[in-house]
Design an enzyme around this catalytic site. Structure first.
Site, mmCIF file in Angstrom:
data_model
loop_
_atom_site.group_PDB
_atom_site.id
_atom_site.type_symbol
_atom_site.label_atom_id
_atom_site.label_comp_id
_atom_site.label_asym_id
_atom_site.label_seq_id
_atom_site.Cartn_x
_atom_site.Cartn_y
_atom_site.Cartn_z
ATOM 1 N N GLU A 268 42.391 51.868 15.004
ATOM 2 C CA GLU A 268 42.506 52.571 16.293
ATOM 3 C C GLU A 268 42.165 51.612 17.443
ATOM 4 O O GLU A 268 41.356 51.949 18.330
ATOM 5 C CB GLU A 268 41.568 53.787 16.326
ATOM 6 C CG GLU A 268 41.786 54.758 15.190
ATOM 7 C CD GLU A 268 40.916 56.018 15.264
ATOM 8 O OE1 GLU A 268 40.266 56.266 16.294
ATOM 9 O OE2 GLU A 268 40.905 56.751 14.254
ATOM 10 N N GLU B 252 34.941 59.590 9.935
ATOM 11 C CA GLU B 252 33.703 59.665 10.720
ATOM 12 C C GLU B 252 32.626 60.551 10.095
ATOM 13 O O GLU B 252 32.068 61.429 10.759
ATOM 14 C CB GLU B 252 34.040 60.121 12.155
ATOM 15 C CG GLU B 252 35.019 59.173 12.826
ATOM 16 C CD GLU B 252 35.530 59.643 14.190
ATOM 17 O OE1 GLU B 252 35.066 60.679 14.678
ATOM 18 O OE2 GLU B 252 36.411 58.959 14.731
HETATM 19 O O1 G3I Z 1 46.522 70.404 22.774
HETATM 20 C C1 G3I Z 1 45.702 70.778 23.876
HETATM 21 C C2 G3I Z 1 46.551 71.335 24.959
HETATM 22 O O2 G3I Z 1 47.152 72.517 24.500
HETATM 23 C C3 G3I Z 1 45.678 71.587 26.183
HETATM 24 O O3 G3I Z 1 46.493 71.987 27.242
HETATM 25 C C4 G3I Z 1 44.940 70.299 26.605
HETATM 26 C C5 G3I Z 1 43.995 70.546 27.767
HETATM 27 O O4 G3I Z 1 42.951 69.617 27.762
HETATM 28 O O5 G3I Z 1 44.187 69.879 25.515
HETATM 29 C C6 G3I Z 1 44.984 69.558 24.388
HETATM 30 O O6 G3I Z 1 44.206 69.078 23.352
HETATM 31 C C7 G3I Z 1 43.639 67.776 23.524
HETATM 32 C C8 G3I Z 1 44.209 66.872 22.444
HETATM 33 O O7 G3I Z 1 43.570 65.612 22.488
HETATM 34 C C9 G3I Z 1 45.707 66.661 22.578
HETATM 35 O O8 G3I Z 1 46.017 66.063 23.787
HETATM 36 C C10 G3I Z 1 42.153 67.888 23.384
HETATM 37 O O9 G3I Z 1 41.629 68.608 24.488
HETATM 38 C C11 G3I Z 1 41.527 66.525 23.321
HETATM 39 O O10 G3I Z 1 40.147 66.643 23.018
HETATM 40 C C12 G3I Z 1 42.180 65.698 22.237
HETATM 41 O O11 G3I Z 1 41.616 64.415 22.261
HETATM 42 C C13 G3I Z 1 41.860 63.622 21.115
HETATM 43 C C14 G3I Z 1 40.544 63.306 20.407
HETATM 44 O O12 G3I Z 1 40.787 62.438 19.319
HETATM 45 C C15 G3I Z 1 39.854 64.559 19.901
HETATM 46 O O13 G3I Z 1 38.598 64.240 19.484
HETATM 47 C C16 G3I Z 1 42.496 62.320 21.568
HETATM 48 O O14 G3I Z 1 43.799 62.593 22.093
HETATM 49 C C17 G3I Z 1 42.622 61.354 20.390
HETATM 50 O O15 G3I Z 1 43.014 60.090 20.866
HETATM 51 C C18 G3I Z 1 41.269 61.194 19.728
HETATM 52 O O16 G3I Z 1 41.432 60.339 18.631
HETATM 53 C C19 G3I Z 1 40.228 60.037 17.900
HETATM 54 C C20 G3I Z 1 40.642 59.806 16.467
HETATM 55 O O17 G3I Z 1 41.348 60.915 15.976
HETATM 56 C C21 G3I Z 1 39.424 59.529 15.583
HETATM 57 N N1 G3I Z 1 38.657 58.430 16.120
HETATM 58 C C22 G3I Z 1 38.270 58.522 17.522
HETATM 59 C C23 G3I Z 1 39.506 58.759 18.384
HETATM 60 C C24 G3I Z 1 39.143 58.790 19.831
HETATM 61 O O18 G3I Z 1 38.309 59.891 20.098
#
Ligand code: G3I
Length: 349
Positions: A263, A157
């Protein structure tokens, strides 16, 4: 009379038995795997907590998919939490899972502007200290997984929607050349891993896609190893239309890059309305996925890296948490039962 009744009953039971048996071997059942129906890899993004604690999730992951991408635990914030500390335990457990179950492991992602550890976000260094950080980060991770990770999303990205380079923390400190350097450093650490550039909206936005392909072409012309492009495919039943997706795939093929639909999810509620998941919505989702598969099947075999779904069940989708909206974008419903899109996928592969 009693005799006739019992014959009738026996015949009726036989009929019932065979019709039930027929139902359980319908083309959409889960008895044979998705991946065995395809001549390319079928992948899913994995949430490691679900894999460990949810037996049904694990069963589906093992049975249906032969390529695995970590949804989060291969990202910088997880693997490189402190300047001189790397955290391998969770990622290594996924490597072990993939080895035991004979899955291909896809590395996502080395260089991204999101999910960075705090120490990188706040790093105060001069250009050469940034260079050192960048190179060490890439090469330590790629070396650790050498021979275990088949391919890397080296850079994720890096472009804006208007085709310009995103002014990420990496670009601010390393200049425009950071993308090329990332590929060179990754290749030095593992010359056999395939190296991808991965981005969203490449399937719908020609301006962005042309910028990406032109940079990758220029890098390749300079002798840099760039193997493929990840079209993320976070799409919806409203947008983009199939023709736009076909054009995107044709362009990637003409440019001769390996293509990963990296994805995939298909939103049925992109505008966040208060909806119910009706048969009509599920059919539209299934039809779009069917068209996507038909288009991907036309890609030459040597350029097909595979199709990866961004999760297993609607319950685990990032869309619900990130956008706080009701949506049903994946192959399995909230109860981990296959949806019509699963059946269409299986029948179309
Ligand atoms: O690990 C913490 C945890 O400790 C905490 O308790 C919890 C509370 O919200 O958050 C957890 O982290 C989260 C993490 O996912 C793991 O679950 C983050 O807040 C959350 O922002 C994160 O989201 C991920 C996102 O990327 C981050 O930008 C999504 O799961 C994941 O599906 C998403 O994947 C991205 C690809 O990598 C790149 N392309 C877009 C795609 C969708 O956004």
């Amino acid at each position: 009379m009693l005799f006739h009744k019992s014959i009738f009953f026996a015949l009726y039971s036989c009929l019932l038995f065979f019709s039930c048996r027929k139902a359980t071997v319908s083309p959409c059942n889960e008895d044979t795997s998705l991946y065995s129906s395809a001549d390319f890899f079928i992948g899913t993004a994995i949430n490691v907590d679900e894999l460990v604690f949810n037996p049904r999730y694990r069963e589906i992951a093992v049975k249906q998919f032969n390529s695995i991408t970590a949804e989060n635990i291969f990202k910088s914030a997880y693997l490189h939490p402190k300047p001189s500390r790397f955290f391998w335990a969770d990622a290594d457990s996924l490597v072990a899972f993939c080895t035991t179950t004979q899955k291909r492991l896809h590395g996502h992602t080395l260089i991204w502007h999101q999910q960075l550890p705090e120490w990188i976000n706040t790093f105060h260094g001069n250009k050469s200290e940034w260079e050192q950080l960048f190179k060490t980060h890439i090469q330590t991770i790629v070396s650790h997984f050498k021979g275990k990770v088949a391919a890397w999303d080296v850079v994720n990205e890096a472009f804006n929607e208007d085709g310009t380079l995103r002014n990420s923390i990496w670009r601010q400190h390393l200049g425009d050349g950071y993308i090329e350097k990332a590929f060179i450093y990754a290749q030095e650490a593992d010359s056999l891993a395939l190296l991808f550039y991965n981005d969203y909206n490449l399937e719908s936005n020609p301006t962005k896609r042309h910028s990406v392909l032109s940079l990758l072409n220029a890098m390749r012309a300079r002798g840099v190893k760039v193997d493929g492009v990840g079209l993320q495919m976070h799409i919806s039943i409203m947008y983009p239309d199939v023709q736009a997706i076909v054009e995107a795939m044709d362009e990637v093929v003409r440019a001769d890059f390996v293509m990963h639909l990296s994805e995939i999810d298909i939103s049925v509620n992109p505008f966040g309305k208060s909806i119910e998941l009706t048969p009509d919505l599920m059919k539209r989702q299934a039809d779009l996925l069917g068209s996507l598969v038909l288009a991907y099947k036309k890609v030459p075999k040597r350029l097909k890296y595979g199709m990866t779904f961004w999760g297993i069940s609607d319950q685990n989708s990032w869309i619900r948490t990130t956008f706080n909206r009701i949506d049903y974008p994946l192959l399995y419903d909230d109860g981990y039962l296959p949806k019509p899109c699963f059946c269409t996928l299986k029948n179309t592969l």
